[in-house]
Design a protein around this motif. Structure first.
Motif, PDB file in Angstrom:
ATOM      1  N   ASP A  36     -19.468  -6.710 -62.324  1.00  0.00           N
ATOM      2  CA  ASP A  36     -20.875  -6.974 -62.010  1.00  0.00           C
ATOM      3  C   ASP A  36     -21.471  -7.937 -63.032  1.00  0.00           C
ATOM      4  O   ASP A  36     -22.672  -7.943 -63.251  1.00  0.00           O
ATOM      5  CB  ASP A  36     -21.656  -5.652 -61.989  1.00  0.00           C
ATOM      6  N   GLY A  37     -20.594  -8.692 -63.663  1.00  0.00           N
ATOM      7  CA  GLY A  37     -21.075  -9.652 -64.651  1.00  0.00           C
ATOM      8  C   GLY A  37     -21.276  -9.047 -66.023  1.00  0.00           C
ATOM      9  O   GLY A  37     -21.568  -9.749 -66.974  1.00  0.00           O
ATOM     10  N   GLY A  38     -21.109  -7.737 -66.140  1.00  0.00           N
ATOM     11  CA  GLY A  38     -21.384  -7.066 -67.409  1.00  0.00           C
ATOM     12  C   GLY A  38     -20.127  -6.743 -68.182  1.00  0.00           C
ATOM     13  O   GLY A  38     -19.358  -7.631 -68.527  1.00  0.00           O
ATOM     14  N   ALA A  39     -19.896  -5.444 -68.415  1.00  0.00           N
ATOM     15  CA  ALA A  39     -18.823  -4.996 -69.303  1.00  0.00           C
ATOM     16  C   ALA A  39     -17.452  -5.426 -68.798  1.00  0.00           C
ATOM     17  O   ALA A  39     -17.221  -5.567 -67.598  1.00  0.00           O
ATOM     18  CB  ALA A  39     -18.872  -3.482 -69.442  1.00  0.00           C
ATOM     19  N   LEU A  40     -16.546  -5.605 -69.750  1.00  0.00           N
ATOM     20  CA  LEU A  40     -15.205  -6.092 -69.448  1.00  0.00           C
ATOM     21  C   LEU A  40     -14.283  -4.936 -69.067  1.00  0.00           C
ATOM     22  O   LEU A  40     -14.245  -3.908 -69.747  1.00  0.00           O
ATOM     23  CB  LEU A  40     -14.641  -6.807 -70.672  1.00  0.00           C
ATOM     24  N   LEU A  41     -13.536  -5.119 -67.970  1.00  0.00           N
ATOM     25  CA  LEU A  41     -12.481  -4.181 -67.587  1.00  0.00           C
ATOM     26  C   LEU A  41     -11.132  -4.841 -67.815  1.00  0.00           C
ATOM     27  O   LEU A  41     -10.969  -6.026 -67.543  1.00  0.00           O
ATOM     28  CB  LEU A  41     -12.567  -3.835 -66.097  1.00  0.00           C
ATOM     29  N   THR A  42     -10.169  -4.087 -68.299  1.00  0.00           N
ATOM     30  CA  THR A  42      -8.799  -4.586 -68.405  1.00  0.00           C
ATOM     31  C   THR A  42      -7.934  -3.782 -67.437  1.00  0.00           C
ATOM     32  O   THR A  42      -7.882  -2.559 -67.529  1.00  0.00           O
ATOM     33  CB  THR A  42      -8.265  -4.412 -69.839  1.00  0.00           C
ATOM     34  N   GLU A  43      -7.315  -4.474 -66.509  1.00  0.00           N
ATOM     35  CA  GLU A  43      -6.513  -3.788 -65.497  1.00  0.00           C
ATOM     36  C   GLU A  43      -5.078  -4.272 -65.533  1.00  0.00           C
ATOM     37  O   GLU A  43      -4.830  -5.474 -65.699  1.00  0.00           O
ATOM     38  CB  GLU A  43      -7.101  -4.040 -64.094  1.00  0.00           C
ATOM     39  N   ARG A  44      -4.169  -3.361 -65.378  1.00  0.00           N
ATOM     40  CA  ARG A  44      -2.755  -3.718 -65.326  1.00  0.00           C
ATOM     41  C   ARG A  44      -2.282  -3.579 -63.892  1.00  0.00           C
ATOM     42  O   ARG A  44      -2.683  -2.651 -63.190  1.00  0.00           O
ATOM     43  CB  ARG A  44      -1.945  -2.767 -66.219  1.00  0.00           C
ATOM     44  N   ALA A  45      -1.463  -4.503 -63.450  1.00  0.00           N
ATOM     45  CA  ALA A  45      -0.973  -4.451 -62.076  1.00  0.00           C
ATOM     46  C   ALA A  45       0.475  -4.910 -62.029  1.00  0.00           C
ATOM     47  O   ALA A  45       0.885  -5.766 -62.814  1.00  0.00           O
ATOM     48  CB  ALA A  45      -1.830  -5.349 -61.176  1.00  0.00           C
ATOM     49  N   LYS A  46       1.243  -4.324 -61.137  1.00  0.00           N
ATOM     50  CA  LYS A  46       2.612  -4.785 -60.906  1.00  0.00           C
ATOM     51  C   LYS A  46       2.569  -5.888 -59.842  1.00  0.00           C
ATOM     52  O   LYS A  46       1.764  -5.838 -58.926  1.00  0.00           O
ATOM     53  CB  LYS A  46       3.487  -3.642 -60.395  1.00  0.00           C
ATOM     54  N   PHE A  47       3.420  -6.887 -60.005  1.00  0.00           N
ATOM     55  CA  PHE A  47       3.587  -7.860 -58.920  1.00  0.00           C
ATOM     56  C   PHE A  47       5.074  -8.208 -58.835  1.00  0.00           C
ATOM     57  O   PHE A  47       5.844  -7.929 -59.762  1.00  0.00           O
ATOM     58  CB  PHE A  47       2.732  -9.106 -59.153  1.00  0.00           C
ATOM     59  N   ARG A  48       5.456  -8.766 -57.719  1.00  0.00           N
ATOM     60  CA  ARG A  48       6.864  -9.119 -57.531  1.00  0.00           C
ATOM     61  C   ARG A  48       7.041 -10.616 -57.766  1.00  0.00           C
ATOM     62  O   ARG A  48       6.574 -11.426 -56.962  1.00  0.00           O
ATOM     63  CB  ARG A  48       7.327  -8.750 -56.114  1.00  0.00           C
ATOM     64  N   PRO A  49       7.699 -11.014 -58.865  1.00  0.00           N
ATOM     65  CA  PRO A  49       7.962 -12.435 -59.091  1.00  0.00           C
ATOM     66  C   PRO A  49       8.722 -13.011 -57.904  1.00  0.00           C
ATOM     67  O   PRO A  49       9.587 -12.350 -57.333  1.00  0.00           O
ATOM     68  CB  PRO A  49       8.834 -12.422 -60.349  1.00  0.00           C
ATOM     69  N   TRP A  50       8.368 -14.259 -57.540  1.00  0.00           N
ATOM     70  CA  TRP A  50       8.977 -14.860 -56.354  1.00  0.00           C
ATOM     71  C   TRP A  50       9.260 -16.339 -56.572  1.00  0.00           C
ATOM     72  O   TRP A  50       8.716 -16.970 -57.477  1.00  0.00           O
ATOM     73  CB  TRP A  50       8.080 -14.667 -55.128  1.00  0.00           C
ATOM     74  N   VAL A  51      10.107 -16.854 -55.719  1.00  0.00           N
ATOM     75  CA  VAL A  51      10.472 -18.270 -55.776  1.00  0.00           C
ATOM     76  C   VAL A  51      10.726 -18.744 -54.346  1.00  0.00           C
ATOM     77  O   VAL A  51      11.084 -17.938 -53.484  1.00  0.00           O
ATOM     78  CB  VAL A  51      11.733 -18.473 -56.655  1.00  0.00           C
ATOM     79  N   LEU A  52      10.498 -20.019 -54.099  1.00  0.00           N
ATOM     80  CA  LEU A  52      10.841 -20.595 -52.786  1.00  0.00           C
ATOM     81  C   LEU A  52      12.174 -21.320 -52.903  1.00  0.00           C
ATOM     82  O   LEU A  52      12.384 -22.082 -53.851  1.00  0.00           O
ATOM     83  CB  LEU A  52       9.774 -21.588 -52.347  1.00  0.00           C
ATOM     84  N   LEU A  53      13.041 -21.085 -51.932  1.00  0.00           N
ATOM     85  CA  LEU A  53      14.362 -21.731 -51.936  1.00  0.00           C
ATOM     86  C   LEU A  53      14.603 -22.407 -50.594  1.00  0.00           C
ATOM     87  O   LEU A  53      13.959 -22.082 -49.592  1.00  0.00           O
ATOM     88  CB  LEU A  53      15.461 -20.699 -52.175  1.00  0.00           C
ATOM     89  N   SER A  54      15.564 -23.336 -50.611  1.00  0.00           N
ATOM     90  CA  SER A  54      15.894 -24.009 -49.348  1.00  0.00           C
ATOM     91  C   SER A  54      16.776 -23.139 -48.462  1.00  0.00           C
ATOM     92  O   SER A  54      16.828 -23.356 -47.254  1.00  0.00           O
ATOM     93  CB  SER A  54      16.582 -25.348 -49.626  1.00  0.00           C
ATOM     94  N   SER A  55      17.471 -22.162 -49.044  1.00  0.00           N
ATOM     95  CA  SER A  55      18.290 -21.277 -48.206  1.00  0.00           C
ATOM     96  C   SER A  55      18.659 -20.028 -48.981  1.00  0.00           C
ATOM     97  O   SER A  55      18.434 -19.942 -50.190  1.00  0.00           O
ATOM     98  CB  SER A  55      19.569 -21.990 -47.749  1.00  0.00           C
ATOM     99  N   VAL A  56      19.263 -19.071 -48.271  1.00  0.00           N
ATOM    100  CA  VAL A  56      19.749 -17.854 -48.929  1.00  0.00           C
ATOM    101  C   VAL A  56      21.227 -17.972 -49.278  1.00  0.00           C
ATOM    102  O   VAL A  56      21.853 -16.999 -49.697  1.00  0.00           O
ATOM    103  CB  VAL A  56      19.546 -16.606 -48.025  1.00  0.00           C
ATOM    104  N   ASP A  57      21.786 -19.173 -49.132  1.00  0.00           N
ATOM    105  CA  ASP A  57      23.227 -19.350 -49.351  1.00  0.00           C
ATOM    106  C   ASP A  57      23.671 -18.864 -50.723  1.00  0.00           C
ATOM    107  O   ASP A  57      24.723 -18.232 -50.862  1.00  0.00           O
ATOM    108  CB  ASP A  57      23.616 -20.827 -49.197  1.00  0.00           C
ATOM    109  N   ASP A  58      22.874 -19.163 -51.746  1.00  0.00           N
ATOM    110  CA  ASP A  58      23.290 -18.780 -53.089  1.00  0.00           C
ATOM    111  C   ASP A  58      23.314 -17.262 -53.251  1.00  0.00           C
ATOM    112  O   ASP A  58      24.173 -16.716 -53.944  1.00  0.00           O
ATOM    113  CB  ASP A  58      22.369 -19.421 -54.130  1.00  0.00           C
ATOM    114  N   LEU A  59      22.357 -16.588 -52.624  1.00  0.00           N
ATOM    115  CA  LEU A  59      22.362 -15.118 -52.692  1.00  0.00           C
ATOM    116  C   LEU A  59      23.606 -14.579 -52.012  1.00  0.00           C
ATOM    117  O   LEU A  59      24.287 -13.681 -52.510  1.00  0.00           O
ATOM    118  CB  LEU A  59      21.104 -14.555 -52.016  1.00  0.00           C
ATOM    119  N   ARG A  60      23.925 -15.162 -50.855  1.00  0.00           N
ATOM    120  CA  ARG A  60      25.117 -14.718 -50.114  1.00  0.00           C
ATOM    121  C   ARG A  60      26.368 -14.962 -50.950  1.00  0.00           C
ATOM    122  O   ARG A  60      27.226 -14.091 -51.082  1.00  0.00           O
ATOM    123  CB  ARG A  60      25.235 -15.491 -48.796  1.00  0.00           C
TER     124      ARG A  60
END
Length: 803
Positions: A36-60
Motif C-alpha cells: 500500500d505504498g507503506g511498510a516493506l514486506l520481504t517475501e520468498r517464493a519458489k520458481f522453476r528456472p527455465w530456458v528456451l531450446l530449439s528441440s528436446v534432442d539433447d535431453l533425449r
DNA sequence: TTGTCGCGGGG
DNA sequence: GTGTACGCGACAA
C-alpha cells in the motif's frame, strides 16, 4: 484459442507494490514489496528456472526423463512445454533448480556436438534463449514492478563521494554525502587521512544505508564512478560491503557495455556494472543521456550543467573544480560540505524529473527497474515484451538470425535552396516511422502474432489517454507525475520500434531489414509527397530532412494562410501520418544541408550545424559571424560590411583581446610523447608551448594558443578567474587573423551573395575598386539547386505494398 | 583536405 | 551475457 493480448503490455499478475526482485539459480526468489505504498514486506517464493531450446534432442540424447509441463509450479523433475507456430525456439524446458536443467542439456549437447559443453550459453545462439534469473521469474509469473505504487512512495537514497582523485587504487574517499529518503542531507567524513580513518568511514556508510534501508540508490555516474570506487576501496581496506538487503551476498557483477572494466588492473576487457541485491541502483547520467537522445538540448551531461538547465540549482550553488576539491577541503571544509550536499540534492531532483520514464517502463516490461533505466529501448524493452508475449501465447520464438546481405537504406535529405530566404516555415511529421508501420501494417516477417505492431498500436493509443489524464490531474500531483511518466515511456518505446526492426548484425530477435527498408522507402515517398504538395501551393522549398521541411512563403501571407496551407497538405498524407506546423521564422540563411541560421520573429538568432558552431573557433570570428548573420537576415547588407570592417579595425588596432583570437585545445600527448613524434609531424599547440618556454604539461591539460609575429605559437594559460585574462600582450599576428576572418568566417556567408558582390563586401577598405558599384545596391540572394528540384517532377506513386 | 576512431562522466 | 545517435575533437593518411 483467443489470446488476451492486453497482457502483452502489462503482464497479468496484479501483485501490487513490488520494489525489487532478486532470484537465484536455486529457484529461490526474493520479492520486496510495499503493497500500500507503506511498510516493506520481504517475501520468498519458489520458481522453476527455465530456458528456451530449439528441440528436446539433447535431453533425449542424454537419456533424461522429462514430463509434459502441466503448469504446476511445484512439480518435480524436468518439464517440457512444446510451443506452437513456425519459430525456431520451440520448447520451454524447466526444472526445480537451474543446475539440474543445465547438466541434463549439456550432457546431451556435448554428445551431439562432440565437444565438452558445460553452460547452456555455450550452445549456438540460434538454439537457446536464456534470461537472468529475475527475468525468468518475472516472465513466468507475469509480475512487474511498481503496480499501484507512486514514484513518491519509493524510498530513494542518494550518495556522493568526495575523493582525493579519480583512481580508486591510489586515491581515498574522505567525505560521503547521503541524501535520505526523507529529503535530509547527512555528511559522513573521514576522521584522519590514513587507512583506519577511511575504513571507519566506509563502515559508517554501510551502517547508515542499512538503517535507512532504501529501495533505490541514486547518483550521477553512480555506475561509472561511485559504486566501483567504493567497492575498490572496501576491497583494499578489507572492509565488508553488505550494502544490499541479502546480507550474505556482496555486490554482484553483471556484464554491461557501458560499465567499468572489471578490476584486475584493466587487463580484463570485460565491462561490468554492479548490482546491490534487493535495491535498484539508478544512474542519473543514464537518464540524462536517454532524455537528450530525443530532446537534444543539453549543453553537456555533467551534473552541474544539467541541474542548472532544469532549474534545480540555486544562485548560491557552491562550485569547485574537480581537481581542487581535496585541497579546498583542507583550507575551507565547509565549502566542500556545501558542494557535496548540493550534489545529492540536485541528483534527487534530477532523478525525479528524468526518472519517470524508466519507472513507468518497469510497470510494463519483465525486467528489473535498474535494467530498464540503463537499457536501450529496442533490445532492452521491446525484446523482453515480445518474449513474454510469445510465451504467454504458447508460441515459439524466432531465433536471432544473421541478415541475408541486404543493405539497409536510410532517410532522405535534400537541399533545395541555398542563400537567404525571408519568411520561413518549418513543418514536420510527428513519429513518422511508427506511424508508417501502423498505417501500412509493416512488421517483422517472423512475427506471426503481429505482436510488435500490436504493441505499437496499443502504446500510441494508451499514450493519448495518459496525456489526457495527466492534463486532468492537478499540477504537481502524484497522478500528474505518473501519467506524464507513462506518456514519456510509451513515446520512448514507440519511437524505438523502427530501430528494433532495423537493427543489424542479428542484434534483435525480430529484426527484419526488408521491413525496415519498406518503412524508410515509405518515409522518403512521404517526404517527397509533402515537398511536391507544398511547392504546388506556393512554398519555396529550402531543405527537407527525413520527416521535416523548411520552406519560404510569399511576403503577403499571414500565419493563418501558412497554417491553412499546411492543413491542406496534411490531408493528402497517408492515414495516421500527422503533419505538424512546427514553427515560423523571419528569415533563414541556408548554407549547406543541415547547416543553417534562423532568425525568429522576436529577433533571436539560432545557428545549426558544424559550419556555424565549433568549440575550436576563435571567439572574435564567432562574434563577427553572429553579428554579420543577424544583420544579413535583417536585410541590412551595409551592416554586414560594417561588422566586417569593425572586426578588421579592431584587429589592426589590437582592440581584440588576445584570448579572443586564441583557440582552445586539449593536450593529449605528454612532453616526452611529443618529443618523439615531433620529427614526423609538428603540431601547432605543442610548438606554441615550446616557443613560450613551457616544457612541462600533463596530458589532459587545456590551453589556449594563438599565433604571434612571424608565425610563432604562443600560449595563454587556462585560468580559473576569467577576469585575469584582460591583462594580455596582444602581440598576435594581425595579418594572419585578418585573413582568417575572411577565409573561415566570412566564407559562411558565401551562399548569401553573388560572387562579385561577396568579393566587394569583404574587400579591405583600401582594396575597394575605385569605381565599385554602391554597396547599397547589393541584395542577398537565394540559389536553387536545380538537380534536386527535378525530383519533384510528377511521377506515378508506387502502389506496391509489402507485409 | 578527407576518413576513422573514440568520447561524452566522475574527483 | 552486453548493444541508441550524434556532434565534435584528435589523429592518420
Amino acid at each position: 484459442m483467443t489470446i488476451p493480448r492486453d497482457e502483452w503490455l502489462w503482464g497479468w499478475d496484479t501483485t501490487p507494490g513490488i520494489v525489487s526482485v532478486w532470484a537465484e539459480e536455486s529457484g529461490q526468489a526474493t520479492v520486496w514489496r510495499r503493497p500500500d505504498g507503506g511498510a516493506l514486506l520481504t517475501e520468498r517464493a519458489k520458481f522453476r528456472p527455465w530456458v528456451l531450446l530449439s528441440s528436446v534432442d539433447d535431453l533425449r540424447a542424454a537419456g533424461v526423463r522429462y514430463q509434459h509441463d502441466d503448469g504446476d509450479a511445484n512439480a518435480p523433475g524436468i518439464r517440457v512445454r512444446e510451443l506452437a507456430g513456425p519459430g525456431a525456439l520451440r520448447v520451454a524446458v524447466s526444472a526445480e533448480r537451474w543446475n539440474v536443467l543445465e547438466t541434463a542439456i549439456c550432457r546431451g549437447a556435448s554428445k551431439r556436438l562432440g565437444q565438452r559443453i558445460t553452460r547452456v550459453q555455450q550452445l549456438p545462439r540460434h538454439e537457446r534463449h536464456v534470461l537472468p534469473p529475475e527475468e525468468q521469474y518475472l516472465v513466468a509469473t507475469g509480475r512487474t514492478y511498481f503496480r499501484n505504487l507512486a514514484f513518491a512512495q519509493l524510498q530513494r537514497l542518494q550518495f556522493d563521494l568526495e575523493t582525493t582523485g579519480l583512481d580508486p587504487r591510489v586515491h581515498r574517499i574522505f567525505l560521503i554525502a547521503v541524501g535520505t529518503p526523507h529529503g535530509d542531507v547527512e555528511l559522513l567524513e573521514a576522521r584522519g587521512q590514513d587507512d583506519h580513518a577511511e575504513a571507519d568511514l566506509l563502515r559508517r556508510f554501510v551502517t547508515r544505508v542499512q538503517q535507512l534501508d532504501p529501495d533505490v540508490i541514486e547518483n550521477h555516474n553512480l555506475h561509472g564512478f561511485d559504486l566501483p570506487f567504493v567497492r575498490q576501496r572496501a576491497k583494499q581496506l578489507r572492509v565488508p560491503l553488505p550494502l544490499g538487503r541479502l546480507h550474505h551476498t556482496a555486490l554482484v557483477e553483471r556484464a554491461a557495455m557501458r560499465g567499468v572494466s572489471s578490476d584486475r588492473d584493466g587487463a580484463d576487457e570485460r565491462r561490468v556494472r554492479l548490482i546491490v541485491p534487493g535495491r535498484e541502483c539508478i544512474d542519473t547520467l543514464d537518464a540524462v543521456r536517454r532524455y537528450d537522445f530525443a530532446a537534444r538540448e543539453l549543453p553537456g551531461y555533467g551534473l552541474k550543467a544539467v541541474a542548472r538547465h532544469f532549474g534545480l540549482s540555486g544562485p548560491a550553488r557552491e562550485l569547485i573544480p574537480g581537481d581542487r576539491i581535496h585541497a579546498v577541503y583542507a583550507s575551507d571544509p565547509d565549502r566542500v560540505r556545501r558542494y557535496a550536499a548540493a550534489d545529492v540534492t540536485e541528483v534527487a531532483g534530477l532523478a525525479r524529473i528524468l526518472g519517470g520514464a524508466a519507472f513507468a517502463l518497469a510497470r510494463m516490461a519483465p525486467r528489473r527497474y535498474e535494467r530498464l533505466a540503463d537499457a536501450g529501448a529496442a533490445t532492452g524493452v521491446i525484446d523482453p515484451l515480445l518474449v513474454r508475449a510469445y510465451l504467454r501465447a504458447g508460441h515459439a520464438l524466432p531465433a536471432h538470425a544473421d541478415g541475408d546481405g541486404t543493405v539497409h537504406s536510410g532517410a532522405a535529405l535534400y537541399l533545395f535552396t541555398a542563400g537567404v530566404v525571408q519568411r520561413v516555415v518549418k513543418v514536420d511529421v510527428a513519429s513518422l516511422y511508427p506511424s508508417l508501420m501502423r498505417a501500412f501494417r509493416i512488421g517483422p516477417v517472423r512475427d506471426p502474432l503481429q505482436a510488435l505492431l500490436f504493441l505499437v498500436d496499443q502504446l500510441v493509443e494508451q499514450r493519448l489517454h495518459a496525456k489526457q489524464r495527466a492534463k486532468e490531474a492537478a499540477a504537481g500531483s502524484d497522478e500528474r507525475f505518473t501519467q506524464e511518466a507513462m506518456s514519456a515511456a510509451m513515446k520512448l518505446v514507440v519511437n524505438s520500434a523502427y530501430g528494433y526492426l532495423a537493427a543489424g548484425d542479428g542484434l534483435t530477435r525480430f529484426a527484419d531489414v526488408h521491413a525496415a527498408n519498406e518503412v524508410t522507402r515509405r518515409g522518403r515517398e512521404t517526404l517527397l509527397l509533402m515537398c511536391r504538395a507544398l511547392a504546388e501551393r506556393g512554398a519555396q522549398l529550402i531543405e527537407a530532412d527525413t520527416d521535416g521541411v523548411y520552406f519560404g512563403v510569399p511576403d503577403h501571407w499571414s500565419e493563418h494562410d501558412e497554417r491553412a496551407m499546411v492543413d491542406t497538405v496534411a490531408a493528402l498524407l497517408p492515414p495516421l501520418v500527422r503533419l505538424e506546423f512546427e514553427g515560423r521564422y523571419a528569415a533563414m540563411l541556408s548554407h549547406e544541408a543541415k547547416n543553417y541560421a534562423l532568425l525568429t520573429f522576436d529577433g533571436r538568432l539560432q545557428l545549426k550545424g558544424v559550419a556555424f558552431r565549433s568549440s575550436r573557433a576563435e571567439p572574435y570570428g564567432e562574434a563577427f559571424l553572429r553579428t554579420a548573420i543577424a544583420r544579413l537576415l535583417a536585410g541590412d547588407v551595409i551592416g554586414v560590411r560594417a561588422a566586417y570592417l569593425d572586426t578588421l579595425t579592431a584587429l589592426h588596432g589590437r582592440a581584440v583581446p588576445t584570448v579572443d583570437v586564441a583557440s582552445r585545445v586539449r593536450l593529449r600527448k605528454s612532453p616526452e610523447a611529443y618529443a618523439r613524434s615531433r620529427q614526423q609531424r609538428r603540431e601547432f599547440a605543442y610548438e606554441a608551448l615550446w616557443q613560450s618556454g613551457r616544457q612541462q604539461w600533463a596530458p589532459g591539460d587545456r590551453v589556449r594558443v594563438y599565433r604571434g609575429a612571424n608565425g610563432t605559437g604562443r600560449v595563454i594559460d587556462e585560468v580559473e578567474d576569467e577576469a585575469r585574462l584582460d591583462h594580455d600582450a596582444r602581440d598576435y599576428d594581425v595579418a594572419y587573423y585578418a585573413a582568417l576572418l575572411r577565409r573561415t568566417f566570412a566564407a559562411r556567408l558565401a551562399r548569401a551573395f553573388h560572387a562579385h558582390d561577396f568579393d566587394l563586401l569583404f574587400a579591405d577598405a583600401e582594396q575597394l575598386p575605385l569605381f565599385a558599384p554602391a554597396l547599397e545596391t547589393i541584395r542577398p540572394v537565394a540559389t536553387r539547386e536545380d538537380d534536386v528540384w527535378q525530383l519533384l517532377e510528377p511521377e506515378p506513386l508506387s502502389t506496391t505494398g509489402q507485409t
